[in-house]
Write an enzyme that holds these catalytic residues in place. Structure first.
Site, mmCIF file in Angstrom:
data_model
loop_
_atom_site.group_PDB
_atom_site.id
_atom_site.type_symbol
_atom_site.label_atom_id
_atom_site.label_comp_id
_atom_site.label_asym_id
_atom_site.label_seq_id
_atom_site.Cartn_x
_atom_site.Cartn_y
_atom_site.Cartn_z
ATOM 1 N N GLU A 1 59.774 -1.985 -2.464
ATOM 2 C CA GLU A 1 59.749 -1.361 -3.790
ATOM 3 C C GLU A 1 60.269 0.067 -3.725
ATOM 4 O O GLU A 1 59.881 0.843 -2.850
ATOM 5 C CB GLU A 1 58.320 -1.369 -4.309
ATOM 6 C CG GLU A 1 58.200 -1.795 -5.753
ATOM 7 C CD GLU A 1 58.647 -3.229 -5.983
ATOM 8 O OE1 GLU A 1 59.764 -3.410 -6.525
ATOM 9 O OE2 GLU A 1 57.911 -4.153 -5.637
ATOM 10 N N HIS A 2 61.179 0.386 -4.639
ATOM 11 C CA HIS A 2 61.813 1.711 -4.732
ATOM 12 C C HIS A 2 62.616 2.039 -3.469
ATOM 13 O O HIS A 2 62.809 3.217 -3.132
ATOM 14 C CB HIS A 2 60.771 2.800 -5.008
ATOM 15 C CG HIS A 2 60.222 2.751 -6.403
ATOM 16 N ND1 HIS A 2 60.718 3.517 -7.431
ATOM 17 C CD2 HIS A 2 59.228 1.990 -6.948
ATOM 18 C CE1 HIS A 2 60.044 3.248 -8.541
ATOM 19 N NE2 HIS A 2 59.145 2.319 -8.272
ATOM 20 N N GLY B 1 57.505 -6.219 -15.267
ATOM 21 C CA GLY B 1 58.063 -5.933 -13.955
ATOM 22 C C GLY B 1 58.789 -7.125 -13.358
ATOM 23 O O GLY B 1 58.998 -7.186 -12.145
ATOM 24 N N SER C 1 65.165 -7.302 -18.358
ATOM 25 C CA SER C 1 66.384 -6.589 -18.757
ATOM 26 C C SER C 1 67.590 -7.065 -17.953
ATOM 27 O O SER C 1 68.663 -7.323 -18.514
ATOM 28 C CB SER C 1 66.199 -5.080 -18.588
ATOM 29 O OG SER C 1 65.841 -4.756 -17.261
ATOM 30 N N ASP D 1 67.620 -5.588 -9.219
ATOM 31 C CA ASP D 1 67.340 -6.605 -10.228
ATOM 32 C C ASP D 1 68.554 -7.485 -10.516
ATOM 33 O O ASP D 1 68.448 -8.709 -10.597
ATOM 34 C CB ASP D 1 66.872 -5.933 -11.521
ATOM 35 C CG ASP D 1 65.592 -5.147 -11.333
ATOM 36 O OD1 ASP D 1 64.917 -5.350 -10.300
ATOM 37 O OD2 ASP D 1 65.268 -4.320 -12.206
#
Length: 359
Positions: free
Chosen positions: A15-16, A104, A108, A152
């Protein structure tokens, strides 16, 4: 008429790390966004969604700032395609989706990749998947204004059944790796908190800026470049908050590779422990979880899960847990009981698996 669909995604771990040149390991989800597109001789793309009351009319000449709301994601794709030198047809597009919004799970990117695929198919454009991902990212970064990484879009485009995607963001390389815990009697549970996250308050951007400051102070283009020096290198940082953010990134990259190795050995107890360690790092070093999300993760582990972690950008959304199959119902019931007893809405608990990518 052209129909094109793209999935949401769950990031198993990492994550990140994407905008820090690191590693991540997402899977594509069974939940998808589908668009049906009928081209027409017009200079407008009219988009209708099953989740919106009114259509959005997008001029093919649209520019950032012109369209807001959910329509901005479709408009951003139109703009980014044209800005990349591709011809974009007008017409009418209908959007249907079962990817939850704000959880999450990258609703999008699913929308962006589905719209992009339909427009490219209609125009006969040959765009490789890496470039498609970059176009989708530009739509989100520069048109919508969300400073997200490339994870994503890559997950939505490259997803494979029974495989996770080991993504190296320094080289932008995607390597499918087997991921089928069900074969080993382990279930991947998705627990939707119902707490909708938003990046509008600038927290996501603040984390990214902190990582960029840390890299600049260390004299490297990204935090990936100090991985070989270990967390000891972070002692040189003057800001303790930036140091904690950077420590999360460095240790999270290690956890991604360790998770891949554990899955290759079908050691899902070890894989679950890495989930839990990742969650602790997001909670303590990156500070992107919430009390609500922490309660879900802790309750799942206490009830017998091998491990649990928040997935996604943070500040709400979903938790994933690796659970022995025979404990699936017990863990789900325990999480629901703990969460509702604390006064939160009852979470939605479902089994998920690695599914196919866009097409």
């Amino acid at each position: 008429m052209i129909t094109y669909s793209a999935p949401g995604r769950v990031n198993l771990i990492g994550e990140h790390t994407d905008y820090n040149g690191g590693f991540a390991l997402p899977i594509a989800l069974p939940q998808r966004t589908s668009v049906s597109f009928t081209p027409a001789e017009t200079d407008t793309l009219t988009v209708v969604s099953d989740r919106a009351d009114a259509p959005v009319n997008i001029p093919l000449s649209t520019a950032p700032g012109q369209i807001a709301g959910w329509g901005a994601y479709a408009a951003g794709v139109v703009w980014a395609l044209r800005d990349s030198g591709f011809a974009v047809p007008g017409g009418t597009m209908t959007v249907r989706s079962d990817v939850p919004i704000g959880s999450g799970l990258s609703s999008s990117a699913a929308l962006e990749c589905a719209v992009l695929g339909a427009l490219a198919s209609a125009a006969g454009l040959d765009i490789d998947r890496i470039e498609q991902a970059r176009i989708g990212q530009r739509a989100e970064n520069e048109y919508v204004g969300a400073p997200t990484g490339l994870l994503d879009q890559l997950a939505s485009l490259f997803g494979e059944v029974s495989h996770a995607l080991l993504i190296d963001f320094r080289d932008v390389a995607v390597h499918p790796v087997p991921f089928d815990p069900d074969e080993s009697g382990v279930t991947l549970l998705l627990i939707d908190s119902g707490q909708r996250h938003t990046h509008a308050d600038g927290e996501y951007g603040a984390r990214r800026a902190s990582c960029e400051r840390a890299a600049a102070e260390l004299g490297v283009p990204s935090l990936r470049e100090v991985a070989h020096r270990g967390v000891e290198a972070l002692a040189a940082l003057s800001d303790p908050v930036d140091a904690r953010r950077a420590r999360h990134v460095l240790t999270e990259n290690e956890r991604v590779l360790d998770f891949v190795a554990a899955c290759a050995e079908r050691d899902f107890a070890a894989a679950g422990a890495l989930f839990t360690a990742s969650h602790a790092s997001m909670r303590d070093d990156f500070e992107i979880t919430t009390e609500h999300i922490d309660l879900i993760a802790d309750s799942a582990v206490a009830a017998g899960a091998h491990g649990a972690r928040m997935t996604g950008g943070g500040f709400g959304g979903c938790v994933i847990a690796l659970v022995p199959a025979e404990l699936t119902m017990k863990v789900g019931d325990a999480v629901r009981a703990a969460v509702t007893a604390a006064g939160y809405p009852e979470p939605e608990v479902s089994r998920v698996y690695a599914a196919a990518g866009a097409g």
